[in-house]
Design a protein around this motif. Structure first.
Motif, PDB file in Angstrom:
ATOM      1  N   LEU A 191       0.833  -1.201   0.000  1.00 51.38           N
ATOM      2  CA  LEU A 191       0.000   0.000   0.000  1.00 51.38           C
ATOM      3  C   LEU A 191       0.867   1.250   0.000  1.00 51.38           C
ATOM      4  O   LEU A 191       0.652   2.174  -0.774  1.00 51.38           O
ATOM      5  N   ALA A 192       1.876   1.271   0.859  1.00 47.26           N
ATOM      6  CA  ALA A 192       2.706   2.453   0.995  1.00 47.26           C
ATOM      7  C   ALA A 192       3.523   2.727  -0.256  1.00 47.26           C
ATOM      8  O   ALA A 192       3.752   3.880  -0.610  1.00 47.26           O
TER       9      ALA A 192
ATOM     10  N   ILE B 130       2.701  10.797  -1.009  1.00 50.03           N
ATOM     11  CA  ILE B 130       1.702  11.660  -0.359  1.00 50.03           C
ATOM     12  C   ILE B 130       1.450  11.321   1.104  1.00 50.03           C
ATOM     13  O   ILE B 130       0.716  12.044   1.773  1.00 50.03           O
ATOM     14  N   ALA B 131       2.010  10.234   1.607  1.00 48.18           N
ATOM     15  CA  ALA B 131       1.654   9.816   2.975  1.00 48.18           C
ATOM     16  C   ALA B 131       2.835   9.191   3.699  1.00 48.18           C
ATOM     17  O   ALA B 131       3.692   8.553   3.089  1.00 48.18           O
ATOM     18  N   ASP B 132       2.878   9.403   5.007  1.00 52.51           N
ATOM     19  CA  ASP B 132       3.798   8.703   5.898  1.00 52.51           C
ATOM     20  C   ASP B 132       3.017   7.591   6.585  1.00 52.51           C
ATOM     21  O   ASP B 132       1.857   7.781   6.946  1.00 52.51           O
ATOM     22  N   PHE B 133       3.643   6.448   6.780  1.00 54.98           N
ATOM     23  CA  PHE B 133       2.969   5.298   7.365  1.00 54.98           C
ATOM     24  C   PHE B 133       3.659   4.880   8.657  1.00 54.98           C
ATOM     25  O   PHE B 133       4.881   4.951   8.778  1.00 54.98           O
ATOM     26  N   LEU B 134       2.864   4.452   9.613  1.00 55.68           N
ATOM     27  CA  LEU B 134       3.386   4.024  10.911  1.00 55.68           C
ATOM     28  C   LEU B 134       2.570   2.848  11.431  1.00 55.68           C
ATOM     29  O   LEU B 134       1.336   2.880  11.408  1.00 55.68           O
ATOM     30  N   LEU B 135       3.253   1.815  11.899  1.00 57.08           N
ATOM     31  CA  LEU B 135       2.627   0.707  12.612  1.00 57.08           C
ATOM     32  C   LEU B 135       2.865   0.902  14.103  1.00 57.08           C
ATOM     33  O   LEU B 135       3.991   1.177  14.523  1.00 57.08           O
ATOM     34  N   VAL B 136       1.821   0.768  14.903  1.00 58.73           N
ATOM     35  CA  VAL B 136       1.966   0.832  16.367  1.00 58.73           C
ATOM     36  C   VAL B 136       1.559  -0.524  16.932  1.00 58.73           C
ATOM     37  O   VAL B 136       0.408  -0.946  16.784  1.00 58.73           O
ATOM     38  N   TYR B 137       2.516  -1.186  17.566  1.00 57.41           N
ATOM     39  CA  TYR B 137       2.238  -2.499  18.159  1.00 57.41           C
ATOM     40  C   TYR B 137       1.604  -2.296  19.533  1.00 57.41           C
ATOM     41  O   TYR B 137       2.164  -1.633  20.405  1.00 57.41           O
ATOM     42  N   ILE B 138       0.405  -2.891  19.718  1.00 59.90           N
ATOM     43  CA  ILE B 138      -0.331  -2.728  20.972  1.00 59.90           C
ATOM     44  C   ILE B 138      -0.422  -4.080  21.680  1.00 59.90           C
ATOM     45  O   ILE B 138       0.278  -5.024  21.337  1.00 59.90           O
TER      46      ILE B 138
ATOM     47  N   LEU C 251      -7.061   7.210  -0.045  1.00 59.55           N
ATOM     48  CA  LEU C 251      -5.785   7.754  -0.528  1.00 59.55           C
ATOM     49  C   LEU C 251      -5.821   7.989  -2.035  1.00 59.55           C
ATOM     50  O   LEU C 251      -5.242   8.965  -2.536  1.00 59.55           O
ATOM     51  N   ASP C 252      -6.496   7.101  -2.773  1.00 65.21           N
ATOM     52  CA  ASP C 252      -6.643   7.295  -4.213  1.00 65.21           C
ATOM     53  C   ASP C 252      -7.381   8.605  -4.502  1.00 65.21           C
ATOM     54  O   ASP C 252      -6.985   9.394  -5.372  1.00 65.21           O
TER      55      ASP C 252
END
Length: 255
Positions: A132-133, A139-147, A238-239
């Motif tokens: 996806l990224a 146009i976008a920054d991506f971040l995964l947050v582990y919970i 995003l599209d």
């Protein structure tokens, strides 16, 4: 620190009101989990792919939203599953993240266990998020947050879980588990929720959830996973945003 009796009473009343409002939805979910323990119903609703289907699918790009599949060996209606469902629904009810509102900015921890940042600190930097990224890297920054774990080995156990991870008892437990997540997505920026689960609570993220934040405001809020976790919706948003940036009618004015 002194606490006013009135504030304490208000908190109790808020919790009681939440329980009353959530109980019908919780009861409906509990009935659904009970029904899914009947394999004849599970096979109709949550079908595991056959070997032939897996082989055929390997020749095509994987879908954004693969179907939710549960093995026959998994029990859905257990005390641990009901506790997990109730916990997730309460987090969703009390979350502070809402579309159009300011995005919560709780503290997260980098995998070295030392550096603490806030979620919005990741707005700029290396942009990547798997398939996806790579399409929206401009146009976008991506971040995964582990919970916290949705299916810990000492809680609501799932034989479909990729790893055997017990409940996190300390930050080091959570950091070690996050390393496994990084192995599966080595190019994705990854942070870890604090042990008081500040990010999970602020964003109602348990079990999993997708968000888009723009200029510190929540612009897109996905449903609660697994059934509400729709990467296809994220791609569509995003599209559309990317198209709007390319449109001749879009004017950017700097004053």
């Amino acid at each position: 620190m002194l606490h006013s009796p009135g504030v304490h009473t208000l908190q109790l009343l808020t919790q009681a009101a939440a329980c009353i409002l959530l109980f019908p939805r919780f009861l409906l979910t509990a009935v659904m989990l009970w029904l899914l323990d009947f394999l004849c119903i599970r096979k109709k609703m949550l079908t595991m792919p056959t070997a032939e289907e897996v082989a055929g699918a390997s020749e095509e790009p994987p879908p954004d939203d693969p179907p939710v599949c549960v093995s026959d060996s998994n029990r859905m209606f257990t005390l641990e599953s009901l506790k997990a469902v109730w916990h997730g629904q309460k987090l969703d009810f009390f979350k502070s993240a809402h579309v159009g509102s300011l995005a919560p900015n709780p503290e997260v921890i980098q995998l070295d266990g030392q550096k603490r940042l806030r979620i919005l600190d990741f707005v700029s930097g290396k942009r990547s998020f798997q398939r996806l990224a790579s399409h929206f890297v401009d146009i976008a920054d991506f971040l995964l947050v582990y919970i916290e774990e949705a299916h810990p080995s000492d809680g609501w156990v799932s034989s479909d879980a990729a790893y055997n991870i017990p409940k996190h008892q300390c930050l080091q437990d959570r950091l070690r588990a996050a390393e496994l997540m990084r192995e599966g997505a080595p190019d994705c920026p990854l942070a870890v929720d604090t042990m008081d689960n500040a990010s999970s609570a602020a964003y109602g993220a348990y079990f999993e959830r997708l968000y888009i934040i723009q200029e510190e405001k929540v612009m897109y809020q996905g449903g609660r996973g697994p059934e509400g976790y729709k990467i296809s919706e994220l791609r569509t948003w995003l599209d559309q945003y990317k198209t709007s940036l390319q449109s001749p009618s879009t004017v950017v004015i700097q004053v």
